[in-house]
Design a protein around this motif. Structure first.
Motif, PDB file in Angstrom:
ATOM      1  N   LEU A  96      42.162  12.141  23.273  1.00 40.65           N
ATOM      2  CA  LEU A  96      42.968  11.304  22.398  1.00 40.65           C
ATOM      3  C   LEU A  96      42.107  10.267  21.675  1.00 40.65           C
ATOM      4  O   LEU A  96      42.428   9.871  20.552  1.00 40.65           O
ATOM      5  N   THR A  97      41.012   9.827  22.301  1.00 36.68           N
ATOM      6  CA  THR A  97      40.076   8.925  21.624  1.00 36.68           C
ATOM      7  C   THR A  97      39.439   9.633  20.438  1.00 36.68           C
ATOM      8  O   THR A  97      39.322   9.075  19.341  1.00 36.68           O
ATOM      9  N   THR A  98      39.019  10.875  20.658  1.00 37.35           N
ATOM     10  CA  THR A  98      38.446  11.680  19.574  1.00 37.35           C
ATOM     11  C   THR A  98      39.476  11.928  18.483  1.00 37.35           C
ATOM     12  O   THR A  98      39.166  11.829  17.287  1.00 37.35           O
ATOM     13  N   PHE A  99      40.695  12.251  18.879  1.00 35.86           N
ATOM     14  CA  PHE A  99      41.759  12.536  17.914  1.00 35.86           C
ATOM     15  C   PHE A  99      42.031  11.330  17.016  1.00 35.86           C
ATOM     16  O   PHE A  99      42.182  11.468  15.790  1.00 35.86           O
ATOM     17  N   ARG A 100      42.064  10.161  17.587  1.00 40.60           N
ATOM     18  CA  ARG A 100      42.354   8.956  16.804  1.00 40.60           C
ATOM     19  C   ARG A 100      41.173   8.542  15.936  1.00 40.60           C
ATOM     20  O   ARG A 100      41.357   7.985  14.858  1.00 40.60           O
ATOM     21  N   LEU A 107      49.752  14.621  19.600  1.00 39.57           N
ATOM     22  CA  LEU A 107      49.139  15.892  19.227  1.00 39.57           C
ATOM     23  C   LEU A 107      50.212  16.862  18.737  1.00 39.57           C
ATOM     24  O   LEU A 107      50.021  17.581  17.749  1.00 39.57           O
ATOM     25  N   GLY A 108      51.355  16.877  19.414  1.00 43.00           N
ATOM     26  CA  GLY A 108      52.453  17.726  18.984  1.00 43.00           C
ATOM     27  C   GLY A 108      52.996  17.331  17.627  1.00 43.00           C
ATOM     28  O   GLY A 108      53.334  18.189  16.798  1.00 43.00           O
ATOM     29  N   GLN A 109      53.071  16.027  17.367  1.00 44.55           N
ATOM     30  CA  GLN A 109      53.554  15.546  16.072  1.00 44.55           C
ATOM     31  C   GLN A 109      52.606  15.967  14.953  1.00 44.55           C
ATOM     32  O   GLN A 109      53.052  16.345  13.857  1.00 44.55           O
ATOM     33  N   TYR A 110      51.326  15.919  15.232  1.00 43.27           N
ATOM     34  CA  TYR A 110      50.340  16.351  14.229  1.00 43.27           C
ATOM     35  C   TYR A 110      50.487  17.850  13.962  1.00 43.27           C
ATOM     36  O   TYR A 110      50.426  18.303  12.809  1.00 43.27           O
ATOM     37  N   LEU A 159      47.096  24.691  10.303  1.00 42.46           N
ATOM     38  CA  LEU A 159      46.623  23.618  11.195  1.00 42.46           C
ATOM     39  C   LEU A 159      45.103  23.585  11.208  1.00 42.46           C
ATOM     40  O   LEU A 159      44.502  22.504  11.196  1.00 42.46           O
ATOM     41  N   MET A 160      44.465  24.748  11.237  1.00 45.22           N
ATOM     42  CA  MET A 160      43.004  24.802  11.190  1.00 45.22           C
ATOM     43  C   MET A 160      42.485  24.134   9.925  1.00 45.22           C
ATOM     44  O   MET A 160      41.526  23.340   9.971  1.00 45.22           O
ATOM     45  N   HIS A 161      43.101  24.440   8.769  1.00 46.41           N
ATOM     46  CA  HIS A 161      42.677  23.818   7.514  1.00 46.41           C
ATOM     47  C   HIS A 161      42.777  22.294   7.603  1.00 46.41           C
ATOM     48  O   HIS A 161      41.885  21.574   7.139  1.00 46.41           O
ATOM     49  N   ARG A 162      43.846  21.793   8.197  1.00 47.96           N
ATOM     50  CA  ARG A 162      44.061  20.349   8.269  1.00 47.96           C
ATOM     51  C   ARG A 162      43.075  19.666   9.213  1.00 47.96           C
ATOM     52  O   ARG A 162      42.551  18.594   8.907  1.00 47.96           O
ATOM     53  N   MET A 211      42.445  21.028  18.430  1.00 53.19           N
ATOM     54  CA  MET A 211      43.361  22.072  17.987  1.00 53.19           C
ATOM     55  C   MET A 211      44.071  22.729  19.165  1.00 53.19           C
ATOM     56  O   MET A 211      45.270  23.038  19.094  1.00 53.19           O
ATOM     57  N   ILE A 212      43.357  22.926  20.262  1.00 55.93           N
ATOM     58  CA  ILE A 212      43.988  23.478  21.461  1.00 55.93           C
ATOM     59  C   ILE A 212      45.079  22.530  21.955  1.00 55.93           C
ATOM     60  O   ILE A 212      46.187  22.956  22.303  1.00 55.93           O
ATOM     61  N   GLY A 213      44.764  21.232  22.003  1.00 57.50           N
ATOM     62  CA  GLY A 213      45.754  20.261  22.453  1.00 57.50           C
ATOM     63  C   GLY A 213      46.988  20.238  21.572  1.00 57.50           C
ATOM     64  O   GLY A 213      48.118  20.111  22.066  1.00 57.50           O
ATOM     65  N   CYS A 214      46.799  20.373  20.268  1.00 57.68           N
ATOM     66  CA  CYS A 214      47.931  20.393  19.337  1.00 57.68           C
ATOM     67  C   CYS A 214      48.826  21.605  19.609  1.00 57.68           C
ATOM     68  O   CYS A 214      50.061  21.485  19.661  1.00 57.68           O
ATOM     69  N   LEU A 215      48.223  22.765  19.775  1.00 58.29           N
ATOM     70  CA  LEU A 215      49.002  23.987  19.981  1.00 58.29           C
ATOM     71  C   LEU A 215      49.710  23.993  21.331  1.00 58.29           C
ATOM     72  O   LEU A 215      50.879  24.370  21.441  1.00 58.29           O
ATOM     73  N   ARG A 216      49.022  23.563  22.374  1.00 56.89           N
ATOM     74  CA  ARG A 216      49.663  23.516  23.690  1.00 56.89           C
ATOM     75  C   ARG A 216      50.782  22.480  23.731  1.00 56.89           C
ATOM     76  O   ARG A 216      51.772  22.654  24.457  1.00 56.89           O
TER      77      ARG A 216
END
Length: 294
Positions: free
Chosen positions: A178-182, A135-138, A156-159, A195-200
């Motif tokens: 992570l299942t949803t993310f993949r 998530l951080g890498q994304y 990030l929101m646009h992406r 998006m919350i997971g990416c930012l945190r």
């Protein structure tokens, strides 16, 4: 407060296969009073009438209603009707003028000699939102060195909006993030959790916002995604600017068409209606939401 008045009607109805003998429920169905939002009225109707009903404020400042039913019942109908006034909140927002994201990240890290920053409680993982390297890498594709925080968050929101497909019933609340993310698919709560997971995961504070969208807009124009049900978006913390809301499902900065209901770490803190029942076996749930200009 000047601004458009929105009428909200949120109805949830449970029909149980067998009778429920005892039930305790928790509802977050009263919109919040905020600097950009005022609540003229909110009426909660429950059928069958509860034996006990208590209303108070939770740890995040949300209004919650707890009610209990001691008599056997075969269905439950909960309706919340509200009149809310919302004003344009980001008229002067300049994303490029926000501080660099690394500077903000540093300010959110604990140091024994510095003052406590309340926003830091939203940096950590929560039950539905883990912190993870992928998530951080994304996120770091948008959060390049020294980039202004709000500008990077909007990117990030646009992406997320472009990379993920909105597909109703494609996930459940129990589906791991992570299942949803993949899978790159989900509904508004999934877009928000991602998006919350990416930012945190890169050390920033981010909140989950539960609310509604106007369901009736200009004639001939399609309603925004999530307008016919409870909606969700995120809020990222930025010093000087405070909390800045972003809606990755619709790729917009929330304005006067978004009604804020409750704020928490993730969906689990602000579910509109949840409870514990004895009996009932299985059930059917129907939810209807309508938000119109009064």
């Amino acid at each position: 407060m000047d601004g458009p008045v929105l009428s909200v009607c949120h109805t949830s109805e449970y029909v149980y296969v067998t009778r429920v003998e005892l039930a305790h429920h928790l509802a977050h169905l009263t919109p919040r009073e905020l600097e950009y939002q005022s609540v003229d009225e909110c009426v909660l109707s429950i059928d069958p009438p509860p034996n006990e009903l208590h209303t108070g404020t939770d740890a995040f400042g949300n209004i919650r209603s707890l009610f209990s039913l001691y008599a056997p019942h075969e269905s439950l109908r909960v309706e919340a009707r509200s009149r809310v006034r919302v004003v344009h909140r980001y008229a002067d927002l300049d994303p490029a003028a926000s501080p660099g994201w690394e500077q903000v990240r540093e300010s959110l890290q604990y140091r024994a000699t510095t003052a406590y920053v309340p926003a830091t409680e939203f940096v950590f993982a929560s039950p539905y939102v883990p912190r993870a390297r992928e998530l951080g890498q994304y996120a770091r594709i948008s959060f390049t060195p020294n980039r202004p925080l709000v500008q990077a968050a909007i990117d990030l929101m646009h992406r997320v909006h472009a990379d993920f497909q909105y597909r109703p019933a494609s996930t459940e609340i129990s589906t791991p993030l992570l299942t949803t993310f993949r899978a790159r698919t989900g509904v508004c709560q999934d877009f928000s959790h991602v998006m919350i997971g990416c930012l945190r995961s890169i050390g920033l504070s981010c909140r989950y916002v539960s609310g509604y969208l106007v369901t009736e807009d200009k004639p001939g124009r399609s309603p925004p995604i999530g307008a016919d049900a409870s909606h969700a978006w995120i809020s990222v913390y930025c010093p000087l600017l405070g909390w800045v809301d972003l809606d990755p499902t619709n790729d917009v900065i929330p304005q006067e068409k978004h009604v804020t209901l409750a704020i928490g770490r993730d969906y689990g803190d602000v579910a509109p209606l949840r409870g514990v029942i004895r009996g009932g076996s299985d059930h059917e749930l129907s939810v209807a939401v309508q938000v119109t200009r009064a």
